[in-house]
Design an enzyme around this catalytic site. Structure first.
Site, PDB file in Angstrom:
ATOM      1  N   LYS A  13     -54.156 -35.938 -67.516  1.00 49.92           N
ATOM      2  CA  LYS A  13     -53.810 -35.093 -66.370  1.00 49.92           C
ATOM      3  C   LYS A  13     -54.560 -35.520 -65.108  1.00 49.92           C
ATOM      4  CE  LYS A  13     -55.132 -31.191 -68.353  1.00 49.92           C
ATOM      5  NZ  LYS A  13     -55.667 -31.629 -69.643  1.00 49.92           N
ATOM      6  N   ARG A  86     -54.093 -22.092 -68.270  1.00 56.45           N
ATOM      7  CA  ARG A  86     -54.386 -22.491 -69.648  1.00 56.45           C
ATOM      8  C   ARG A  86     -54.174 -21.356 -70.629  1.00 56.45           C
ATOM      9  NH1 ARG A  86     -58.383 -26.962 -68.200  1.00 56.45           N
ATOM     10  NH2 ARG A  86     -58.852 -27.940 -70.180  1.00 56.45           N
ATOM     11  N   ARG A 125     -64.967 -41.694 -72.205  1.00 61.45           N
ATOM     12  CA  ARG A 125     -64.653 -41.423 -70.796  1.00 61.45           C
ATOM     13  C   ARG A 125     -65.902 -41.419 -69.908  1.00 61.45           C
ATOM     14  NH1 ARG A 125     -60.928 -36.347 -69.232  1.00 61.45           N
ATOM     15  NH2 ARG A 125     -62.620 -35.054 -70.008  1.00 61.45           N
ATOM     16  N   ARG A 158     -69.334 -36.558 -69.284  1.00 62.12           N
ATOM     17  CA  ARG A 158     -69.347 -35.095 -69.229  1.00 62.12           C
ATOM     18  C   ARG A 158     -70.017 -34.528 -70.482  1.00 62.12           C
ATOM     19  NH1 ARG A 158     -63.351 -33.205 -67.785  1.00 62.12           N
ATOM     20  NH2 ARG A 158     -63.846 -31.869 -69.533  1.00 62.12           N
ATOM     21  N   ARG A 169     -62.447 -27.812 -77.837  1.00 57.31           N
ATOM     22  CA  ARG A 169     -61.493 -27.825 -76.712  1.00 57.31           C
ATOM     23  C   ARG A 169     -60.064 -28.010 -77.220  1.00 57.31           C
ATOM     24  NH1 ARG A 169     -64.198 -32.452 -73.760  1.00 57.31           N
ATOM     25  NH2 ARG A 169     -62.401 -32.503 -72.358  1.00 57.31           N
TER      26      ARG A 169
HETATM   27  P1  ADP Z   1     -60.058 -31.230 -70.012  1.00 60.01           P
HETATM   28  O1  ADP Z   1     -58.619 -31.099 -69.637  1.00 60.01           O
HETATM   29  O2  ADP Z   1     -60.440 -32.613 -70.388  1.00 60.01           O
HETATM   30  O3  ADP Z   1     -60.518 -30.215 -71.035  1.00 60.01           O
HETATM   31  P2  ADP Z   1     -61.066 -29.877 -67.572  1.00 60.01           P
HETATM   32  O4  ADP Z   1     -61.972 -30.470 -66.561  1.00 60.01           O
HETATM   33  O5  ADP Z   1     -59.716 -29.457 -67.151  1.00 60.01           O
HETATM   34  O6  ADP Z   1     -60.985 -30.967 -68.741  1.00 60.01           O
HETATM   35  O7  ADP Z   1     -61.776 -28.600 -68.242  1.00 60.01           O
HETATM   36  C1  ADP Z   1     -63.103 -28.643 -68.696  1.00 60.01           C
HETATM   37  C2  ADP Z   1     -63.565 -27.256 -69.096  1.00 60.01           C
HETATM   38  O8  ADP Z   1     -63.534 -26.395 -67.950  1.00 60.01           O
HETATM   39  C3  ADP Z   1     -62.704 -26.533 -70.132  1.00 60.01           C
HETATM   40  O9  ADP Z   1     -63.033 -26.892 -71.455  1.00 60.01           O
HETATM   41  C4  ADP Z   1     -63.047 -25.078 -69.824  1.00 60.01           C
HETATM   42  O10 ADP Z   1     -64.321 -24.727 -70.319  1.00 60.01           O
HETATM   43  C5  ADP Z   1     -63.147 -25.074 -68.303  1.00 60.01           C
HETATM   44  N1  ADP Z   1     -61.825 -24.781 -67.687  1.00 60.01           N
HETATM   45  C6  ADP Z   1     -61.115 -25.607 -66.882  1.00 60.01           C
HETATM   46  N2  ADP Z   1     -59.961 -25.031 -66.511  1.00 60.01           N
HETATM   47  C7  ADP Z   1     -59.934 -23.812 -67.105  1.00 60.01           C
HETATM   48  C8  ADP Z   1     -58.996 -22.751 -67.126  1.00 60.01           C
HETATM   49  N3  ADP Z   1     -57.836 -22.808 -66.468  1.00 60.01           N
HETATM   50  N4  ADP Z   1     -59.314 -21.634 -67.853  1.00 60.01           N
HETATM   51  C9  ADP Z   1     -60.462 -21.542 -68.514  1.00 60.01           C
HETATM   52  N5  ADP Z   1     -61.381 -22.505 -68.561  1.00 60.01           N
HETATM   53  C10 ADP Z   1     -61.134 -23.643 -67.860  1.00 60.01           C
END
Ligand code: ADP
Length: 211
Positions: A13, A86, A125, A158, A169
């Site tokens: 993404k 999400r 990554r 990360r 996750r």
């Molecule tokens: P990835 O898609 O690789 O999991 P992101 O940077 O989108 O990476 O998300 C990392 C973390 O940030 C998630 O595991 C969660 O803890 C938090 N997060 C991001 N977006 C959301 C969301 N829309 N709702 C809840 N938690 C979120």
């Protein structure tokens, strides 16, 4: 036009957003990046979010939704929602927020990928501290080790890109996020996101969007 990118962690993404922003004039709204920014600025929101993120769990909907609502006060058009919504609750909240602004989600790009690819992608990554572009220790190495090709920023891993956190996750993705594919049924454009370079993925997305 507003897009949502829907897909498991590691499905591409973020990298796809980079292409769509550079080549098609979109602006990326990544809730993960916004949380990480708040964490490094040590804001109250960052402190709250960090507890959940470090474990690989989702941040509560109320916290996430109000962060997005604040963002949309500044800009609500030509956005790519990367990592949001999400959950069902977030999807409903987003519909309400956009409706109030006389706007909407136009397309939802679903990045379909075989789960066996994800672990290798995420454990290898590397992310640029400055521009957030992502690299990979083996498959997408920067020209100079440890620094971003684009702006020379330091590359880091990360904290949630560790195997046990990745597992959590992925569980959160399956139980809470994947059901959104049905929620957005009439707007979904499904794209095969495995076995391809970022450029190929971008080309596939442009093709389905134009179709
Ligand atoms: P990835 O898609 O690789 O999991 P992101 O940077 O989108 O990476 O998300 C990392 C973390 O940030 C998630 O595991 C969660 O803890 C938090 N997060 C991001 N977006 C959301 C969301 N829309 N709702 C809840 N938690 C979120």
């Amino acid at each position: 036009m507003n897009l949502i990118l829907l897909g498991a962690p590691g499905s591409g993404k973020g990298t796809l957003s980079e292409f769509l922003c550079e080549k098609n004039g979109f602006t990326q709204l990544s809730t993960g990046d916004l949380f990480r920014e708040n964490i490094s600025n040590k804001t109250q929101l960052g402190l709250e979010a960090q507890k959940y993120m470090n474990e690989g769990n989702l941040v509560p909907d109320s916290v996430t939704n109000s962060m997005v609502e604040n963002y949309l006060k500044e800009k609500a058009q030509d956005l790519i929602f990367d990592g949001f919504p999400r959950t069902d609750d977030q999807a409903l909240a987003l519909d309400n927020m956009l409706e109030k602004l006389n706007d909407q989600i136009d397309k939802v790009i679903y990045l379909d990928i075989d789960e066996s690819v994800l672990l290798g992608r995420l454990t290898g990554r590397l992310i640029c501290k400055v521009c957030k572009r992502s690299y990979h220790k083996v498959n997408r190495k920067p020209l100079n080790e440890g620094v971003c090709d684009f702006d020379g920023g330091e590359l880091f891993t990360r904290p949630d890109d560790q195997e046990d956190k990745i597992k959590t996750r992925l569980e959160a993705y399956h139980s809470q996020t994947a059901p959104l594919i049905k929620f957005y049924n009439d707007k979904i454009l499904k794209v095969e996101a495995g076995n391809c370079t970022p450029e190929e993925l971008y080309n596939r997305v442009v093709e389905v969007m134009g179709a």
